[in-house]
Each structure stands twice: as C-alpha cells, then as structure tokens.
Design a protein around this motif. Structure first.
Motif, PDB file in Angstrom:
ATOM      1  N   ALA A  38       1.055  -1.334  -0.362  1.00  0.00           N
ATOM      2  CA  ALA A  38       0.025  -0.002   0.180  1.00  0.00           C
ATOM      3  C   ALA A  38       0.754   1.369   0.129  1.00  0.00           C
ATOM      4  N   LEU A  39       1.966   1.238   1.315  1.00  0.00           N
ATOM      5  CA  LEU A  39       2.987   2.678   0.562  1.00  0.00           C
ATOM      6  C   LEU A  39       3.440   2.536  -0.749  1.00  0.00           C
ATOM      7  N   LYS A  40       4.192   1.254  -1.089  1.00  0.00           N
ATOM      8  CA  LYS A  40       5.052   1.739  -2.066  1.00  0.00           C
ATOM      9  C   LYS A  40       3.890   2.149  -3.578  1.00  0.00           C
ATOM     10  N   LYS A  49       3.342   5.796  -2.601  1.00  0.00           N
ATOM     11  CA  LYS A  49       4.258   6.735  -3.031  1.00  0.00           C
ATOM     12  C   LYS A  49       5.120   6.670  -4.733  1.00  0.00           C
ATOM     13  N   ASP A  50       4.726   5.444  -5.442  1.00  0.00           N
ATOM     14  CA  ASP A  50       4.728   4.924  -6.400  1.00  0.00           C
ATOM     15  C   ASP A  50       3.978   6.270  -7.507  1.00  0.00           C
ATOM     16  N   ARG A  51       2.885   6.864  -6.992  1.00  0.00           N
ATOM     17  CA  ARG A  51       1.802   8.163  -7.391  1.00  0.00           C
ATOM     18  C   ARG A  51       2.004   9.190  -7.485  1.00  0.00           C
ATOM     19  N   SER A 111       1.681  14.390   3.237  1.00  0.00           N
ATOM     20  CA  SER A 111       1.170  14.708   2.449  1.00  0.00           C
ATOM     21  C   SER A 111       0.029  13.005   3.284  1.00  0.00           C
ATOM     22  N   ILE A 112       1.044  12.630   2.866  1.00  0.00           N
ATOM     23  CA  ILE A 112       0.266  11.092   4.063  1.00  0.00           C
ATOM     24  C   ILE A 112      -0.106  11.024   4.932  1.00  0.00           C
ATOM     25  N   MET A 122      -2.353  15.376  -4.499  1.00  0.00           N
ATOM     26  CA  MET A 122      -0.863  16.311  -5.153  1.00  0.00           C
ATOM     27  C   MET A 122      -1.272  17.213  -6.056  1.00  0.00           C
ATOM     28  N   LEU A 123      -2.764  17.978  -5.766  1.00  0.00           N
ATOM     29  CA  LEU A 123      -2.369  19.677  -6.507  1.00  0.00           C
ATOM     30  C   LEU A 123      -2.139  19.868  -5.685  1.00  0.00           C
ATOM     31  N   HIS A 124      -2.821  20.195  -4.074  1.00  0.00           N
ATOM     32  CA  HIS A 124      -2.233  20.195  -2.596  1.00  0.00           C
ATOM     33  C   HIS A 124      -0.746  19.860  -2.471  1.00  0.00           C
ATOM     34  N   GLN A 125      -0.276  19.191  -2.404  1.00  0.00           N
ATOM     35  CA  GLN A 125       0.837  18.942  -2.123  1.00  0.00           C
ATOM     36  C   GLN A 125       2.144  19.800  -3.399  1.00  0.00           C
TER      37      GLN A 125
END
Length: 551
Positions: A127-129, A132-134, A140-141, A259-262
């Motif tokens: 799940a973590l992979k 992070k792959d995304r 953000s997590i 991702m946009l917030h990031q």
C-alpha cells in the motif's frame, strides 16, 4: 434532550444560504440570493436570503427568520426535529443529555478507526509503495491521514475489542450485515481516505483497492453524518485558500486533490464519486469564488463537465472548464513535474457558457438540417436560462457555431413581473437608517435610548417601537435589515445623525409650542427648555427626551 451548548455550536455552523439552497434553487442577486417563496403561491422570486444577516425574508408574504425557522416551516417540523435535521445536513453530532442532565458519551468511533487504519498503513508495504509510486510524499500522507483497512475479520475484531457493537459500526457506515445475516466490514484491503466535514470532523471514508476488487473506489454509505451530495473531499483543508484566492478547483478524485495540494494548489477539492449537483452549490458558493472544473477529457468527463457548466452558469456562478486529455489527470501532471502547465490551464479555463455552447453544438450533425435545428433549439433554450444581457452577448457565438443568420437565435428571456411589494410611498431615509443601524448594532441602543421616543419618528414609529420591544422577527424589521439601499452608520455617524434628527424635531416642537394655546407661564418655560435642548444639540451633545406634558 439536546444539550444547550450543542445547540449553540450547531447554530454557529449554520449558513442560511446552505439551508435554503438545500430545498430551493437560489440565484445570486447582488450581495444576497433570491428564490421563489415556498410559503405562498409565488410566481416571482420574492424571498431574499441574506448571507451577511443570516436571515431570509419574503417581501410578499412576510415569512422569514433564521435557518432553524426555515426548516421548521418548510418541513413542518418541531424545533428539536429541525435541529436534528440540520445536524444531519451539516454532518454535526448533537450532544444529548440524560435524565440527570449529564451529557451522553461521544464514542468517537470514526476517529478511532481512522487511527487504526493509519497505523496499519505503516506495516503495509504494498500500500505504501502504491502511494509513493503515485508521487505522494510523507507530508501529504500525514496531512490527509491516509491509512489502510485490512481484512473484514481484522476490522470487526478491532471494533469489538474497543467496545463498539455492530449497531454502532453500521450506524457509522464502517460495517454492514449481509443477506445471510453475517456482519462484514465495508472497507477491506483498501487504502483509506478519511472524509471530513467543513468543520473538520470525520464523517466517512473513501477507499482505493490494491488487491483487485471489482470496485476500484468505494465511499461510506449514506448515514446521519455522511451524505456525499453535500460534501467535497478536502474542503476542510481548502476553505481558507478558497476564500483568499477567490477560486476553487473541483476535481474528480482523492489523488488529484492530494497531489494538487502538494504542488501548492491548496484550493482544490473533489466530488465523492458523484457528479456535481445543485446540493453542492451552497458549499461551492461560500466566499463567491470562481469555479474551475478540472475533469477528464473522456466522454464521461465531458458529459459531467457539461452538466455542471449548465447548472453553475444558470445560477450565476462564474468560472470555467479544464479538460485533461492523453490519459493525464491533475495528479499525473503534478507527478511529472508539470505544475507550471497546470497553473496556466487553471488560469485560462474555457468559460462555462462558451464550453456549454461548444459542447451542445458538437452533439449534433450540423450537415443534417433537422439536427442543426435541434442544436439551435437546445442552444437557445440554454441561453434563455441566463440573464437577458448575457444571453444576448452569446447569441452571436451560437449562431456562428451553427453558421446561421443571427436573427434565428431567439434568446429573449421571460422577464419576471415587477415585485408586488413596492417601496412605501412615503419614507424617511434618516429614520430608516437609524433603525437599520440599531438592528445591526444593538449595543448602540443604550446610547440613544434616553434621547429618543417612539413618537419622534413620524413615518416609521411602528418599526422603531417593535425594535425597542425586541421584536426582531417582525417582517417589517427584516425588510429594513435586508434593504441594501439603507446605510448602516458607525457610532460617530449615528450620533451625528441623531443630533441632526433631534434638532429638526425640537425646531418643529418649538413651532408647535409658539402657536399653542398654553398659558403664558407654561409656554415660556417650554420654549426656554426646547431652545436649551437645541443649543446643546448644536454643541454636539445629545439631550434627554422629555415629553411636552412634563416640560
């Protein structure tokens, strides 16, 4: 019994535009909103909703009040029933007191299971992979509290071992009972996204499978806390940015928002597996932002964008559409370092009306005369839903897209009849201004209470009387409060206006006394007293009111 503090906390969260807009379609009208009044046979929009005053008022039938009153009247509910209805709408948990007056315990099931999901993520490497792959970073997590829901037995075991029974879990939307009577967890082997209300309270979850479940994404079922038609994912984080930037980016997914917030687009939110609906409008409209729809460019995304553009433009919300093609969505673009390109897209969306006309026309084969006629009819019907000046401005675009004579585009809208209620034939602007100021700033009443009397107001003494008797729910006072053409004074302006008002009043009184049949002694005393008042007023001092009968 509902706890009083809980009631006050709920009231603080209520928004009159949200509440009325939940039941009736509202249209922007300057600083306020208007709609057809549901409390009488109203053919014209005569009900005004004021976000600044947090009241509604019908200028025809006089109905009005606060958000709670609206729900009571509209749904014919009791006061407690209306509070519970509003609490459900606002994803707010009311506290109830037991017979001994003690507040019943808040079990915080959703908060606790969210902590459980978050702890599970640390140990779930696949799940973590995926996360992070995304391209999702640790910050953000943490910010969006991503977690992982394990198997159904593990979830149910966590609930039971922490003292939660299955009824509580079902009510919270994290468990269910199958047709075979067996209990199950709703979120199984999924990355979890806690969904929070505007105030930041967890009301449900979204889940993304990583083990090949047929449904890639699932959301909590509708509960007393969770209704996806009134929620936007990430709004609790985005609201301050929305108010500051006067813009809101609406996307289609959790990862897009994260991702946009990031990437610094902190005004991004997402719908929850559903199309944008009219129920979202009150929330979207808070702060009156420009709305940017960031949707996929596939057929489903275009259809959803068209539906939303039609709806938003019809109610007067400004903004535009950005479609993402070539298999890229906002999250992908952030991951691939294309934030600058995103920024340009968001600053130059295709305006709603242009987008709507373009997509309406493209639905038809314009080589076929019958199809072209249908395009003309649909386009014209849409333009008629807009204000006449705007419709006329876009009539040329529609005719140009169809390559027809502009005269064939009929966009004359049906102008509503004038309001039945006209302004009072005789109004005293100064009196109205004083009344509205005292309504808006009641702390000023004590300053003026000794200086004025109801009988001093020649035109609006009835309204002043109701104000001094604290009858603020009276329709005549609500009407004054909602009049944009009546100013509200600050304290210095109020005192100055009162001095001018009193000087005029006492000059009139002086004229009356001089022409009265009072005996010489009393007349002389009254004249001196009135002249003394006028002198003090001209020096900038307020004077205490005394009736002529006591002078």
């Amino acid at each position: 019994m509902i706890d009083n503090n809980s009631i006050e906390n709920l009231k603080a969260r209520l928004d009159i535009v949200d509440v009325v807009g939940h039941y009736i379609e509202l249209k922007k009208n300057g600083a306020n909103w208007k709609c057809v009044c549901p409390f009488h046979d109203d053919s014209n929009p005569s009900l005004v909703v004021s976000p600044s005053k947090q009241i509604y008022h019908c200028f025809s039938c006089g109905a009005g009040g606060d958000p709670i009153r609206f729900v009571m009247e509209y749904e014919k509910l009791s006061y407690p029933e209306s509070l519970e209805k509003l609490a459900s709408m606002y994803n707010f948990s009311l506290d109830y007191t037991s017979d001994d007056g003690k507040i019943k315990e808040d079990r915080k099931l959703l908060e606790n299971i969210n902590m459980y999901f978050r702890k599970n993520l640390d140990a779930k490497t696949d799940a973590l992979k995926y996360i992070k792959d995304r391209g999702i970073g640790e910050a953000s997590i943490e910010k969006f509290e991503l977690g992982y829901a394990p198997s159904s037995p593990e979830n149910l075991n966590f609930l039971s071992s922490n003292g939660y029974n299955i009824a509580e879990a079902i009510e919270a939307g994290v468990a269910g009972t199958g047709e075979n009577g067996r209990n199950y967890a709703r979120f199984i082997e999924r990355i979890t996204f806690p969904i929070r209300s505007v105030s930041g309270k967890i009301v449900g979850f979204g889940g993304r499978t990583i083990s090949g479940h047929q449904a890639k994404y699932v959301n909590s079922p509708q509960t007393k806390l969770f209704n996806k038609s009134y929620l936007l994912y990430g709004y609790n984080f985005a609201k301050e940015s929305i108010y500051q930037t006067k813009s809101i980016i609406i996307t289609e997914g959790y990862l897009d928002v994260i991702m946009l917030h990031q990437a610094g687009f902190t005004n991004a939110v997402a719908t929850l597996g559903t199309a944008l609906t009219k129920e979202h409008i009150p929330l979207i409209s808070r702060g009156n932002p420009k709305v940017i729809l960031a949707y996929d460019g596939d057929n489903a995304g275009v259809a959803a964008a068209l539906k939303a553009a039609l709806m938003l433009s019809t109610v007067g919300i400004s903004g535009g559409v950005v479609l993402f093609t070539e298999g890229m969505d906002p999250a992908d673009m952030v991951q691939h370092g294309q934030s600058d390109k995103l920024n340009k897209l968001f600053h130059n969306p295709q305006p709603f009306i242009e987008f709507a006309i373009d997509k309406i026309v493209k639905k038809y084969n314009l080589q076929d005369p019958l199809e072209k006629q249908k395009a003309l009819e649909e386009g014209s019907s849409y333009l008629k839903t807009l204000p006449s000046s705007i419709a006329n401005s876009y009539a040329g675009m529609l005719s140009g897209s169809l390559n027809i004579n502009p005269n064939l585009v009929k966009v004359q809208t049906h102008q509503s009849n004038r309001l039945k209620q006209q302004k009072t034939a005789f109004e005293d602007t100064l009196e109205l201004t004083i009344i509205k100021t005292l309504l808006t700033k009641p702390n000023f009443i004590d300053t003026l209470l000794d200086t004025i009397d109801v009988n001093m107001f020649k035109t609006h003494n009835m309204e002043l009387s109701k104000l001094l008797q604290n009858e603020k729910e009276d329709p005549s006072l609500r009407r004054i409060l909602l009049r944009d053409d009546i100013k509200v004074y600050d304290e210095d302006e109020l005192i100055a206006s009162m001095i001018n008002f009193l000087i005029s009043f006492y000059h009139n009184e002086l004229t009356k006394v001089k022409s009265s049949n009072m005996d010489y002694k009393n007349k002389s005393f009254a004249i001196r007293k009135i002249q003394e008042n006028i002198f003090k007023l001209k020096q900038g001092k307020l004077v205490q009111y005394e009736s002529l009968s006591t002078i």
